[in-house]
Design a protein around this motif. Structure first.
Motif, short mmCIF file in Angstrom:
data_model
loop_
_atom_site.label_atom_id
_atom_site.label_comp_id
_atom_site.label_asym_id
_atom_site.label_seq_id
_atom_site.Cartn_x
_atom_site.Cartn_y
_atom_site.Cartn_z
N LEU A 115 50.99 -25.12 -1.72
CA LEU A 115 50.48 -23.80 -2.12
C LEU A 115 48.97 -23.82 -2.25
O LEU A 115 48.28 -22.88 -1.81
CB LEU A 115 51.13 -23.38 -3.44
N GLY A 116 48.44 -24.89 -2.83
CA GLY A 116 46.99 -24.99 -2.96
C GLY A 116 46.30 -25.05 -1.61
O GLY A 116 45.24 -24.43 -1.40
N ALA A 117 46.88 -25.79 -0.66
CA ALA A 117 46.30 -25.88 0.68
C ALA A 117 46.32 -24.53 1.38
O ALA A 117 45.40 -24.18 2.14
CB ALA A 117 47.04 -26.92 1.50
N ALA A 118 47.39 -23.75 1.12
CA ALA A 118 47.47 -22.42 1.75
C ALA A 118 46.42 -21.48 1.19
O ALA A 118 45.97 -20.55 1.89
CB ALA A 118 48.87 -21.84 1.54
N GLN A 119 46.03 -21.69 -0.05
CA GLN A 119 45.04 -20.81 -0.66
C GLN A 119 43.61 -21.26 -0.38
O GLN A 119 42.67 -20.47 -0.53
CB GLN A 119 45.27 -20.74 -2.17
N LYS A 120 43.44 -22.54 0.01
CA LYS A 120 42.11 -23.04 0.32
C LYS A 120 41.90 -23.01 1.83
O LYS A 120 42.33 -23.90 2.55
CB LYS A 120 41.94 -24.48 -0.21
N TRP A 121 41.28 -21.99 2.32
CA TRP A 121 41.07 -21.85 3.76
C TRP A 121 39.57 -21.89 4.07
O TRP A 121 38.73 -21.72 3.18
CB TRP A 121 41.67 -20.52 4.24
N LYS A 154 48.67 -4.55 10.04
CA LYS A 154 49.82 -5.46 10.05
C LYS A 154 50.03 -6.13 8.68
O LYS A 154 50.77 -7.08 8.56
CB LYS A 154 49.62 -6.55 11.11
N ARG A 155 49.34 -5.61 7.67
CA ARG A 155 49.47 -6.06 6.28
C ARG A 155 48.89 -7.46 6.06
O ARG A 155 49.37 -8.21 5.21
CB ARG A 155 50.93 -6.01 5.82
N TYR A 156 47.88 -7.80 6.83
CA TYR A 156 47.15 -9.04 6.58
C TYR A 156 46.07 -8.79 5.54
O TYR A 156 45.50 -7.70 5.48
CB TYR A 156 46.50 -9.57 7.86
N LEU A 157 45.83 -9.81 4.72
CA LEU A 157 44.68 -9.79 3.83
C LEU A 157 43.51 -10.38 4.59
O LEU A 157 43.54 -11.56 4.96
CB LEU A 157 44.98 -10.59 2.56
N VAL A 158 42.46 -9.59 4.84
CA VAL A 158 41.39 -9.97 5.76
C VAL A 158 40.13 -10.31 4.97
O VAL A 158 39.73 -9.59 4.04
CB VAL A 158 41.11 -8.83 6.76
N ARG A 168 45.38 -13.49 6.45
CA ARG A 168 46.64 -14.16 6.12
C ARG A 168 47.60 -13.15 5.50
O ARG A 168 47.19 -12.12 4.95
CB ARG A 168 46.40 -15.31 5.15
N LYS A 169 48.87 -13.48 5.57
CA LYS A 169 49.90 -12.71 4.87
C LYS A 169 51.10 -13.61 4.63
O LYS A 169 51.26 -14.64 5.29
CB LYS A 169 50.32 -11.47 5.66
N GLY A 170 51.91 -13.23 3.68
CA GLY A 170 53.12 -14.00 3.39
C GLY A 170 52.88 -15.21 2.51
O GLY A 170 53.64 -16.18 2.58
N ILE A 171 51.82 -15.18 1.66
CA ILE A 171 51.59 -16.31 0.77
C ILE A 171 52.76 -16.49 -0.19
O ILE A 171 53.01 -17.59 -0.71
CB ILE A 171 50.27 -16.10 -0.01
N VAL A 172 53.55 -15.42 -0.39
CA VAL A 172 54.72 -15.50 -1.26
C VAL A 172 55.74 -16.50 -0.70
O VAL A 172 56.53 -17.08 -1.46
CB VAL A 172 55.35 -14.11 -1.43
N GLY A 173 55.70 -16.72 0.62
CA GLY A 173 56.60 -17.70 1.22
C GLY A 173 56.30 -19.12 0.77
O GLY A 173 57.19 -19.98 0.79
N ARG A 174 55.04 -19.38 0.38
CA ARG A 174 54.69 -20.69 -0.15
C ARG A 174 55.09 -20.81 -1.63
O ARG A 174 55.28 -21.91 -2.13
CB ARG A 174 53.18 -20.91 -0.02
#
Length: 456
Positions: A115-121, A154-158, A168-174
């Protein structure tokens, strides 16, 4: 630095190193979790197949030593190994604890870092970085603003910084796997709490009687606090509804909860699958019986005779013996099989004399025998399990976590350089759907920009 000033490795340092380098990776190993889960499932099946909390006579009758079931499963093996109370044994609880530790270790060593890696881009700053992505494209005669608009739709957070873009989108999947692990820990905690502090009891109570819970046949080591001592239960009435064919349709118990002063604090009519719950204790309608028969001999007062269930392989019967002479030299046997108000009368030779119904009378041995009523008894199964709310909450959270885990975490990078927009992306699941979505997005961006060709 002098040798005497060199830092020393204390015993706690060794313990910490062992925990981090050996124990934690072992607990977080997926293979260990699978083995533990299979072991818990197998033991749970065993606890379901083998009757739990029964008497010694029951196990000796159904699991004899010779011949033993499967050649080894006898009543001695069951009692020594604790298979008569699987869910409260130390080894089953130890398995639950180790499995919970494995889930916790996996959560903190794998899921939280993921989860942390997905948030650190990071923005991509060089075109060659896009070559590492499974899906990438190059667009000419377009700009990042048009691409950002398409991603937003497309509901991406830009995020955009000059010529660099990330969406990105779908961070809830992590987050979903973490929720699943937390829900399973909650279920395990509820199971352990119930095993340590819960109890099961059974009571057979005649209609009109008051009782306190005493006949406890299975309880945890810390269950004493759950057993009610400051309230009792009165069976106001027990009755059975029958079908026109004479079969049982449903049986009911009108129960009142009484405090120490005898005042009614709760009341409910229970039946199968509709229990009474009071202060963490649940009373289920489980069985029924016949407690007594009320009769009159000539003009005598009403006599209430207790009835006992007869041991036979056929239909259930309850019986009692009624003397018809003061010296008890003669009498009759009364048999009843239900609460519909019919009683069979047999003489001492075992011959059927008569059948009498409620409110009717029959002549036996020169005495007029009147049947006043057949008194039923309710069979209650009583259970207290403080872990049930945690288990229910855990299953609810588990369903939510599973749904969250199906959400794909998709990422898109873009870089505008030298009149060309480089675009690429990746996802953790549903790769084909993501490729279709991204290609459709790029085609839409090209159309809006008036581009005639798309170079992929």
């Amino acid at each position: 630095m002098a040798p005497s000033e060199a830092p020393r490795s204390g015993p706690w340092d060794g313990v910490r190193d062992y925990f981090r380098q050996d124990l934690l990776p072992l607990l977080a190993d997926l293979r260990l979790a699978i083995v533990l889960l299979l072991a818990i499932a197998a033991l749970s099946i065993t606890g379901t197949v083998i009757e739990q909390g029964q008497t010694l006579e029951f196990y000796q009758t159904n699991y004899p030593a010779d011949p033993a079931l499967f050649g080894f499963l006898s009543w001695k093996v069951i009692l020594i190994s604790g298979l008569d109370h699987v869910y409260r044994t130390w080894w089953f609880l130890a398995l639950l604890i180790v499995f919970g530790a494995s889930l916790t270790a996996c959560t903190f060593t794998r899921q939280f870092p993921a989860l942390g890696a997905a948030q650190k881009w990071k923005y991509y700053t060089q075109p060659r970085q896009f070559q590492k992505l499974a899906l990438s494209a190059e667009l000419s005669e377009t700009d990042l603003a048009t691409l950002a608009t398409g991603l937003t739709q497309k509901r991406y957070l830009v995020f955009q910084d000059g010529t660099q873009l990330y969406g990105r989108k779908g961070i809830v999947g992590r987050i979903g796997p973490i929720v699943v692990h937390a829900s399973m820990l909650l279920i395990l905690l509820g199971a352990i709490l119930g095993a340590m502090t819960g109890f099961f009891a059974q009571e057979i109570v005649p209609s009109g009687e008051t009782f306190q819970i005493r006949n406890i046949f299975d309880s945890g080591p810390w269950a004493e606090g759950q057993i009610p001592k400051d309230w009792s239960v009165r069976v106001n009435r027990f009755w059975i509804d029958y079908t026109p064919e004479g079969n049982i349709d449903q049986f009911y118990s009108d129960l009142s909860v009484l405090n120490l002063a005898g005042d009614e604090v709760d009341r409910k009519t229970i039946y199968v699958n509709e229990p009474l719950r009071h202060r963490g204790v649940t009373l289920y309608q489980a069985d029924w019986g016949i407690a007594a028969v009320q009769v009159k001999l000539n003009n005598s007062p009403v006599l209430q005779l207790p009835m006992q269930q007869l041991e036979n392989d056929g239909p259930r019967f309850w019986g009692t013996w009624l003397p018809t002479k003061p010296d008890m030299s003669e009498g009759v046997t009364l048999l009843a099989s239900d609460l519909q108000g019919s009683v069979l009368i047999y003489d001492n030779a075992g011959q059927l004399i008569s059948t009498v119904r409620r409110g009717m009378a029959a002549e036996v041995n020169g005495v007029r025998l009147s049947l006043v009523d057949v008194v039923g008894s309710t069979g209650l199964q009583i259970k207290a399990d403080p872990g049930i709310p945690l288990v229910y909450a855990g299953f609810g959270l588990l369903m939510l976590g599973v749904v969250m885990s199906y959400v794909s975490h998709s990422q898109v990078w873009a870089l505008e350089q030298g009149g060309t927009v480089y675009v690429g992306g990746r996802t953790n699941r549903a790769q084909v759907a993501f490729e279709r979505e991204l290609l459709a997005l790029l085609e839409g961006v090209a159309e809006r920009s008036g581009q005639e060709a798309l170079n992929v």
